[in-house]
Design a protein around this motif. Sequence first.
Motif, PDB file in Angstrom:
ATOM      1  N   LEU A  14       0.817  -1.203   0.000  1.00  0.00           N
ATOM      2  CA  LEU A  14       0.000   0.000   0.000  1.00  0.00           C
ATOM      3  C   LEU A  14       0.858   1.263   0.000  1.00  0.00           C
ATOM      4  CD1 LEU A  14      -2.901  -1.048   2.353  1.00  0.00           C
ATOM      5  CD2 LEU A  14      -2.942  -0.782  -0.108  1.00  0.00           C
ATOM      6  N   GLN A  15       2.022   1.215   0.613  1.00  0.00           N
ATOM      7  CA  GLN A  15       2.935   2.357   0.542  1.00  0.00           C
ATOM      8  C   GLN A  15       3.455   2.545  -0.875  1.00  0.00           C
ATOM      9  OE1 GLN A  15       5.948   1.606   3.460  1.00  0.00           O
ATOM     10  NE2 GLN A  15       4.724   2.418   5.154  1.00  0.00           N
ATOM     11  N   LEU A  16       3.725   1.442  -1.569  1.00  0.00           N
ATOM     12  CA  LEU A  16       4.156   1.538  -2.961  1.00  0.00           C
ATOM     13  C   LEU A  16       3.047   2.079  -3.847  1.00  0.00           C
ATOM     14  CD1 LEU A  16       6.195  -1.774  -3.341  1.00  0.00           C
ATOM     15  CD2 LEU A  16       7.076   0.556  -3.255  1.00  0.00           C
ATOM     16  N   LEU A  17       1.803   1.666  -3.578  1.00  0.00           N
ATOM     17  CA  LEU A  17       0.670   2.186  -4.330  1.00  0.00           C
ATOM     18  C   LEU A  17       0.505   3.684  -4.089  1.00  0.00           C
ATOM     19  CD1 LEU A  17      -1.854   1.658  -6.104  1.00  0.00           C
ATOM     20  CD2 LEU A  17      -3.082   1.237  -3.978  1.00  0.00           C
ATOM     21  N   ASP A  18       0.662   4.108  -2.853  1.00  0.00           N
ATOM     22  CA  ASP A  18       0.565   5.524  -2.524  1.00  0.00           C
ATOM     23  C   ASP A  18       1.676   6.321  -3.199  1.00  0.00           C
ATOM     24  OD1 ASP A  18      -0.654   7.712  -1.160  1.00  0.00           O
ATOM     25  OD2 ASP A  18       0.982   7.651   0.304  1.00  0.00           O
ATOM     26  N   ALA A  19       2.868   5.748  -3.272  1.00  0.00           N
ATOM     27  CA  ALA A  19       3.974   6.425  -3.947  1.00  0.00           C
ATOM     28  C   ALA A  19       3.701   6.569  -5.441  1.00  0.00           C
ATOM     29  CB  ALA A  19       5.272   5.662  -3.719  1.00  0.00           C
ATOM     30  N   CYS A  20       3.067   5.568  -6.029  1.00  0.00           N
ATOM     31  CA  CYS A  20       2.740   5.655  -7.463  1.00  0.00           C
ATOM     32  C   CYS A  20       1.642   6.676  -7.728  1.00  0.00           C
ATOM     33  CB  CYS A  20       2.301   4.291  -7.988  1.00  0.00           C
ATOM     34  SG  CYS A  20       3.613   3.086  -8.040  1.00  0.00           S
ATOM     35  N   LEU A  21       0.725   6.845  -6.795  1.00  0.00           N
ATOM     36  CA  LEU A  21      -0.381   7.772  -6.990  1.00  0.00           C
ATOM     37  C   LEU A  21      -0.025   9.206  -6.621  1.00  0.00           C
ATOM     38  CD1 LEU A  21      -3.337   5.604  -5.674  1.00  0.00           C
ATOM     39  CD2 LEU A  21      -2.734   6.081  -8.041  1.00  0.00           C
ATOM     40  N   LYS A  22       1.196   9.455  -6.131  1.00  0.00           N
ATOM     41  CA  LYS A  22       1.609  10.808  -5.768  1.00  0.00           C
ATOM     42  C   LYS A  22       1.933  11.675  -6.967  1.00  0.00           C
ATOM     43  CE  LYS A  22       3.526  10.193  -1.182  1.00  0.00           C
ATOM     44  NZ  LYS A  22       4.725  10.212  -0.366  1.00  0.00           N
ATOM     45  N   SER A  23       2.101  11.096  -8.117  1.00  0.00           N
ATOM     46  CA  SER A  23       2.532  11.831  -9.288  1.00  0.00           C
ATOM     47  C   SER A  23       1.525  12.902  -9.680  1.00  0.00           C
ATOM     48  CB  SER A  23       2.733  10.876 -10.461  1.00  0.00           C
ATOM     49  OG  SER A  23       3.021  11.592 -11.629  1.00  0.00           O
ATOM     50  N   SER A  24       2.030  14.078  -9.992  1.00  0.00           N
ATOM     51  CA  SER A  24       1.152  15.153 -10.448  1.00  0.00           C
ATOM     52  C   SER A  24       0.782  14.986 -11.915  1.00  0.00           C
ATOM     53  CB  SER A  24       1.814  16.505 -10.222  1.00  0.00           C
ATOM     54  OG  SER A  24       3.003  16.578 -10.987  1.00  0.00           O
ATOM     55  N   TYR A  25       1.461  14.086 -12.604  1.00  0.00           N
ATOM     56  CA  TYR A  25       1.175  13.830 -14.010  1.00  0.00           C
ATOM     57  C   TYR A  25       0.071  12.792 -14.197  1.00  0.00           C
ATOM     58  CZ  TYR A  25       5.480  16.333 -14.764  1.00  0.00           C
ATOM     59  OH  TYR A  25       6.451  17.286 -14.767  1.00  0.00           O
ATOM     60  N   LEU A  26      -0.465  12.292 -13.107  1.00  0.00           N
ATOM     61  CA  LEU A  26      -1.544  11.308 -13.171  1.00  0.00           C
ATOM     62  C   LEU A  26      -2.825  12.011 -13.616  1.00  0.00           C
ATOM     63  CD1 LEU A  26      -2.010   8.281 -12.369  1.00  0.00           C
ATOM     64  CD2 LEU A  26      -2.902   9.153 -10.226  1.00  0.00           C
ATOM     65  N   HIS A  58      -8.436   9.303   0.775  1.00  0.00           N
ATOM     66  CA  HIS A  58      -8.404  10.679   1.265  1.00  0.00           C
ATOM     67  C   HIS A  58      -7.201  11.431   0.688  1.00  0.00           C
ATOM     68  CE1 HIS A  58      -8.752  14.093   3.950  1.00  0.00           C
ATOM     69  NE2 HIS A  58      -7.501  13.883   4.339  1.00  0.00           N
ATOM     70  N   ASN A  59      -6.038  10.801   0.703  1.00  0.00           N
ATOM     71  CA  ASN A  59      -4.849  11.428   0.128  1.00  0.00           C
ATOM     72  C   ASN A  59      -5.011  11.650  -1.364  1.00  0.00           C
ATOM     73  OD1 ASN A  59      -3.535  11.533   2.568  1.00  0.00           O
ATOM     74  ND2 ASN A  59      -2.470   9.591   2.266  1.00  0.00           N
ATOM     75  N   LEU A  60      -5.641  10.704  -2.035  1.00  0.00           N
ATOM     76  CA  LEU A  60      -5.856  10.835  -3.472  1.00  0.00           C
ATOM     77  C   LEU A  60      -6.791  11.998  -3.787  1.00  0.00           C
ATOM     78  CD1 LEU A  60      -5.050   9.352  -6.073  1.00  0.00           C
ATOM     79  CD2 LEU A  60      -7.119   8.014  -5.852  1.00  0.00           C
ATOM     80  N   LEU A  61      -7.824  12.176  -2.980  1.00  0.00           N
ATOM     81  CA  LEU A  61      -8.738  13.299  -3.175  1.00  0.00           C
ATOM     82  C   LEU A  61      -8.083  14.636  -2.863  1.00  0.00           C
ATOM     83  CD1 LEU A  61     -12.026  11.812  -1.698  1.00  0.00           C
ATOM     84  CD2 LEU A  61     -11.565  12.353  -4.082  1.00  0.00           C
ATOM     85  N   ARG A  62      -7.169  14.667  -1.918  1.00  0.00           N
ATOM     86  CA  ARG A  62      -6.465  15.912  -1.605  1.00  0.00           C
ATOM     87  C   ARG A  62      -5.455  16.271  -2.686  1.00  0.00           C
ATOM     88  NH1 ARG A  62      -4.318  16.562   4.221  1.00  0.00           N
ATOM     89  NH2 ARG A  62      -4.100  18.658   3.413  1.00  0.00           N
ATOM     90  N   ARG A  63      -4.843  15.265  -3.289  1.00  0.00           N
ATOM     91  CA  ARG A  63      -3.851  15.535  -4.336  1.00  0.00           C
ATOM     92  C   ARG A  63      -4.486  15.905  -5.665  1.00  0.00           C
ATOM     93  NH1 ARG A  63      -1.059  10.303  -2.607  1.00  0.00           N
ATOM     94  NH2 ARG A  63       0.173  11.007  -0.846  1.00  0.00           N
ATOM     95  N   HIS A  64      -5.675  15.403  -5.910  1.00  0.00           N
ATOM     96  CA  HIS A  64      -6.380  15.664  -7.167  1.00  0.00           C
ATOM     97  C   HIS A  64      -7.740  16.277  -6.858  1.00  0.00           C
ATOM     98  CE1 HIS A  64      -3.452  13.376  -9.498  1.00  0.00           C
ATOM     99  NE2 HIS A  64      -3.428  12.541  -8.483  1.00  0.00           N
TER     100      HIS A  64
END
Length: 87
Positions: A14-26, A58-64
């Motif tokens: 799950l940490q690896l998944l979170d690291a992959c979803l941190k990209s602003s290019y997503l 929650h982190n995904l919604l805050r980043r995007h």
Amino acid sequence: MDFLFTFFDFFLKLQLLDACLKSSYLPAYLAAAFAKRLSRLTLSVPPAGALIIIALIHNLLRRHPSINFLVHWVCYLLYPLVHIYNI
């Protein structure tokens, strides 16, 4: 995907998944697809895993912020006077 929670190293995954979803290019549609799939996954995992997935969403919604309408969406056809008082 619930086999992910049977292994002892699911925190690392799950940490690896979170690291992959941190990209602003997503793109927003891909972030929305991940949020939708993860929210469906929370229904079939143990409660400890569901809390972690909710934190990921929650982190995904805050980043995007462009996908926040998926969570809070008001139908103006059902509530026609809401847009008048919405400042």
